[in-house]
Design an enzyme around this catalytic site. Structure first.
Site, PDB file in Angstrom:
ATOM      1  N   THR A   1       0.822  -1.213   0.000  1.00 31.68           N
ATOM      2  CA  THR A   1       0.000   0.000   0.000  1.00 31.68           C
ATOM      3  C   THR A   1       0.856   1.263   0.000  1.00 31.68           C
ATOM      4  O   THR A   1       1.711   1.422   0.876  1.00 31.68           O
ATOM      5  CB  THR A   1      -0.868   0.012   1.280  1.00 31.68           C
ATOM      6  OG1 THR A   1      -1.540  -1.228   1.371  1.00 31.68           O
ATOM      7  CG2 THR A   1      -1.854   1.161   1.256  1.00 31.68           C
ATOM      8  N   GLU A   2       0.610   2.142  -0.968  1.00 30.68           N
ATOM      9  CA  GLU A   2       1.292   3.436  -1.047  1.00 30.68           C
ATOM     10  C   GLU A   2       2.817   3.317  -0.974  1.00 30.68           C
ATOM     11  O   GLU A   2       3.512   4.220  -0.519  1.00 30.68           O
ATOM     12  CB  GLU A   2       0.809   4.378   0.081  1.00 30.68           C
ATOM     13  CG  GLU A   2      -0.704   4.513   0.187  1.00 30.68           C
ATOM     14  CD  GLU A   2      -1.303   5.464  -0.856  1.00 30.68           C
ATOM     15  OE1 GLU A   2      -0.536   5.965  -1.697  1.00 30.68           O
ATOM     16  OE2 GLU A   2      -2.522   5.678  -0.825  1.00 30.68           O
ATOM     17  N   SER A   3       3.325   2.145  -1.409  1.00 26.88           N
ATOM     18  CA  SER A   3       4.769   1.877  -1.375  1.00 26.88           C
ATOM     19  C   SER A   3       5.380   1.931   0.023  1.00 26.88           C
ATOM     20  O   SER A   3       6.574   2.194   0.160  1.00 26.88           O
ATOM     21  CB  SER A   3       5.542   2.823  -2.313  1.00 26.88           C
ATOM     22  OG  SER A   3       5.214   2.548  -3.649  1.00 26.88           O
TER      23      SER A   3
ATOM     24  N   TRP B   1       5.646   6.561  -0.884  1.00 20.91           N
ATOM     25  CA  TRP B   1       5.782   7.442  -2.054  1.00 20.91           C
ATOM     26  C   TRP B   1       5.048   8.765  -1.870  1.00 20.91           C
ATOM     27  O   TRP B   1       4.914   9.517  -2.811  1.00 20.91           O
ATOM     28  CB  TRP B   1       5.342   6.723  -3.327  1.00 20.91           C
ATOM     29  CG  TRP B   1       3.843   6.570  -3.548  1.00 20.91           C
ATOM     30  CD1 TRP B   1       2.865   6.573  -2.608  1.00 20.91           C
ATOM     31  CD2 TRP B   1       3.182   6.416  -4.817  1.00 20.91           C
ATOM     32  NE1 TRP B   1       1.642   6.404  -3.204  1.00 20.91           N
ATOM     33  CE2 TRP B   1       1.802   6.303  -4.556  1.00 20.91           C
ATOM     34  CE3 TRP B   1       3.619   6.343  -6.136  1.00 20.91           C
ATOM     35  CZ2 TRP B   1       0.854   6.120  -5.578  1.00 20.91           C
ATOM     36  CZ3 TRP B   1       2.676   6.163  -7.138  1.00 20.91           C
ATOM     37  CH2 TRP B   1       1.317   6.057  -6.864  1.00 20.91           C
TER      38      TRP B   1
END
Lengths: 394, 380
Positions: free
Chosen positions: A143-145, A293
């Site tokens: 999730t979301e890096s 990120w």
């Protein structure tokens, strides 16, 4: 020859209803079906459908390869509100040009919730990919890096061969993102997003004050061709096409022409991430701290950056075992829908340059971070009372 | 540069929000931009204060009777006579003075401003509220005409919020290009968070309202929200600071709703008491039906209060770190009160982020805007 992996994420959260303090204990419906439907239909029309059509045509002509990360909540909404989006994804898959990445089904912070929950959500996602696309993901993207050494280790346990995260200087240091690295203490290849080239499309494409404006396919293709490293990972939000940048900015024309422009004169080969899996690593990378990120900080602070977010997340976490103890599948599903990271993101009180991005995503659901928090807490209180009722009756 | 300010009020004598704004603006210029000199034309109120300015008291008296009688906006010949008398004597008193810019505040000094403009001096009309705001949309035509005339004749109109500007454009038909929005400021030295909470020793939770007791301030809605709050938490007390034409009605209403133990009407308070009230409360609410700006909300936030304002307020446009509700949505207002009391993280976040945010509205920041305006219009 330079390789370029074009990756994009498709995600929608189950946004919640306005839930007042007086609704606690009355078990009113949690999710804002009207808003979710309206937004999904709008974005499908403006972004998903036209973009997927362009991608399919390009892949059919063997001009392009695409890597997509698609969350379970996205797929559920597509099924419910706009099944033609699933069909479009399957058509794209049939061209052979699509690689699908593994992730948590609910786009959640499950990694920080519990090991079991993380595993369950990743496996749910695997099953979904297999059912709908008859595929098995080799590369994982949390999730979301969200990434640190432990995430890499957990992904390895779940049989992934590679993992994508942010090409953040925090863990790269002086190193270039476009080389094969090994995640320390695992056998996993660590793919680093080139955030500059990604944000050139995702954030700066239609910015007139940017020196790169206007960004043409030829210009961008030349940047790629001149990269000194073996490969570039471009990773952006899928809605970049048609929603964040509207059609009249020329974003669709850009997408239509970029693949061919880049391949011209054997310049750039578009590739799937799994084709970049290497046996020879240039270095290993460790990351004791979490990175992501998002925002300028590129850490967890967009989701767990203030006291409200932490207290909401802790409350959610505390409910895991009681919710699961009810063995009520619908309650468990509800709790998991609430674990989607967007709910925490809406509570961010960042005021520096990131405020604009946060309020863009919050806009349709909330006035501000404070009602995002209290609304969510009211719902968790109600869920808690539901769970307590179940457990005392049982 | 010399600026002539015209105002019907000047803090600390006979003053509402207008008088405070005028006082603080001049005070800030005195402190950080003292190359601008002020002449201040006001009614005869025997003003005593600490401004570095030439105070010109025009021989006329203005009273509360000009605005309201028994809660209804009134306009009789006597008040018209008073207003014109005041403006004429203001004109006479200022006629031979030297100034480069006229800055008239609200309708009551419009005639004097227009007459003085005839001397060839640029005229700024500064709108702090309109007749529609003050009268709950039962405007007196004569006053509306006065406001319209002021805005039309002015070289520049200053509105204290986008909401006021919209009203001037849509209702008064004023050219939007000549209206500039400058928000009100706040004296951050006066309003500070005080962790000791001097009056709060009873251990009860206090919700505070400050304002005139008129329909447009929305106290009716607050009482209904209070009823809902108390049904969940009887320990919450509501303190209503201020006086006004609706006082008796609101007290009777509170009693008939069974709220007599939980609602405290303080009546009008002095400055010191007001500060104590801000510092003794847990939450501040401003449920105004109509509120051109709403300076009390900034004061409350600066004093460390988590604050709930109605969406239909000027401050609601600019402050991010507060709750915003529709004034008619009493359930949501009550809910926000209970949430703030029940979830300490939101209370702390509103308090910390709010007091940081209001520093943008220090008068020293606002007077910078006015310096630009004065300089620009003088040169034009």
């Amino acid at each position: 020859m330079h390789n370029a992996a074009f990756c994009a994420v498709l995600h929608q959260p189950w946004r919640i209803n306005q839930y007042t303090f007086f609704d606690i204990g009355h078990h009113k419906h949690y999710f804002n079906d009207g808003l979710n439907k309206r937004l999904f239909e709008r974005i499908a029309r403006k972004s998903y459908l036209p973009t997927l059509k362009i991608m399919k045509d390009l892949c059919e002509d063997n001009e392009f390869k695409v890597n997509l990360s698609m969350t379970g909540t996205f797929m559920e909404q597509a099924k419910k509100y706009k099944p033609s989006v699933i069909k479009a994804l399957q058509d794209l898959n049939d061209t052979g040009g699509l690689e699908i990445l593994g992730e948590t089904y609910y786009h959640s912070l499950a990694f920080l919730t519990s090991e079991n929950e993380f595993k369950d959500q990743v496996n749910m996602h695997k099953k979904m990919v297999s059912d709908l696309f008859n595929k098995k993901a080799k590369i994982f993207r949390n999730t979301e890096s969200f990434y640190n050494d432990d995430v890499a280790a957990a992904a390895e346990k779940l049989n992934f061969k590679g993992i994508v995260t942010e090409g953040s200087e925090k863990i790269l240091g002086w190193r270039d993102p476009g080389y094969p690295y090994k995640a320390d203490n695992t056998k996993l290849q660590l793919f680093m997003r080139n955030y500059k080239l990604s944000d050139d499309i995702a954030f700066r494409f239609s910015s007139r004050s940017w020196e790169g404006y206007p960004l043409t396919a030829t210009k961008y293709a030349n940047w790629l061709k001149n990269m000194p490293n073996p490969f570039t990972v471009i990773f952006i939000d899928f809605e970049t096409f048609g929603e964040h940048h509207w059609e009249d900015t020329g974003i669709f024309e850009f997408l239509k022409h970029l693949p061919r422009e880049a391949r011209k004169d054997t310049g750039v080969e578009w590739t799937h991430l799994s084709n970049l899996l290497s046996k020879k690593f240039v270095d290993k990378i460790n990351s004791p701290e979490f990175i992501s990120w998002a925002d300028m900080d590129r850490d967890l602070s967009a989701w767990l950056g203030n006291e409200m977010q932490n207290s909401a997340f802790n409350f959610l976490r505390e409910l895991e075992l009681p919710v699961k103890a009810t063995k009520d599948l619908s309650l468990i599903e509800t709790w998991r829908k609430l674990s989607t990271s967007d709910h925490l993101y809406y509570m961010s009180t960042k005021f520096a340059g990131d405020e604009e991005v946060h309020s863009y995503f919050r806009a349709e659901a909330y006035q501000g971070p404070y009602d995002a928090f209290t609304n969510f807490m009211n719902i968790l209180q109600d869920l808690k009372s539901l769970v307590n009722d179940k457990l005392t009756k049982a | 540069m010399n600026v002539l300010i015209l105002s019907s009020e000047l803090w600390p004598v006979f003053s509402g929000g207008l008088g405070v704004a005028v006082y603080e603006l001049i005070k800030s210029f005195n402190k950080v931009r003292n190359h601008v000199k002020f002449l201040v034309g006001i009614p005869r109120i025997n003003w005593k204060g600490d401004l570095d300015a030439e105070i010109i008291e025009a021989p006329a008296k203005l009273g509360y009777s000009v605005y309201f009688h028994n809660g209804e906006p009134i306009l009789d010949w006597e008040s018209i006579r008073q207003i014109y008398g005041f403006n004429f004597s203001l004109f006479k008193a200022c006629e031979h003075k030297k100034f480069d810019v006229i800055h008239a505040n609200d309708w009551m000094t419009v005639p004097a401003g227009i007459m003085l403009k005839e001397k060839g001096v640029p005229f700024i009309f500064h709108v702090h509220s309109t007749e529609f705001d003050r009268t709950n949309n039962k405007p007196r035509d004569w006053v509306v005409e006065m406001e319209k005339m002021g805005a039309e004749k002015a070289d520049l109109v200053i509105a204290n919020s986008k909401k006021t500007k919209r009203q001037l454009v849509d209702v008064y038909g004023i050219d939007e290009n000549k209206i500039k929005v400058i928000y009100n400021g706040i004296n951050l030295d006066r309003f500070k968070s005080n962790p000791h909470k001097p009056l709060k020793k009873l251990g009860e939770k206090v919700v505070l309202f400050v304002g005139r007791l008129t329909i447009q301030k929305g106290v009716w809605h607050l009482l209904h929200a209070a009823k809902m709050v108390n049904s969940v938490d009887p320990q919450v007390k509501f303190v209503i600071v201020g006086d006004g034409p609706d006082r008796n009605y609101l007290i009777k209403l509170a009693v008939s709703m069974g709220l007599e133990k939980n609602i405290i009407f303080t009546g009008k308070v002095n400055d010191e008491e007001l500060l104590a009230a801000y510092q003794s409360s847990d939450i501040f609410v401003m449920p105004s039906v109509s509120e051109p700006f709403g300076i009390v909300a900034l004061e409350a936030i600066a004093s460390g209060n988590p604050t709930i304002v109605s969406k239909t307020s000027g401050v609601g446009e600019i402050i991010k770190n507060c709750f915003k509700v529709d004034y008619w949505d009493t359930t949501l207002l009550a809910s926000r009160i209970l949430e703030t009391l029940s979830y300490p993280p939101v209370k702390r976040a509103l308090r910390q982020n709010g007091s940081r945010e209001v520093t943008k509205f220090s008068w020293d920041e606002i007077s910078k805007e006015f310096e630009k305006v004065y300089g620009g219009i003088k040169g034009a």
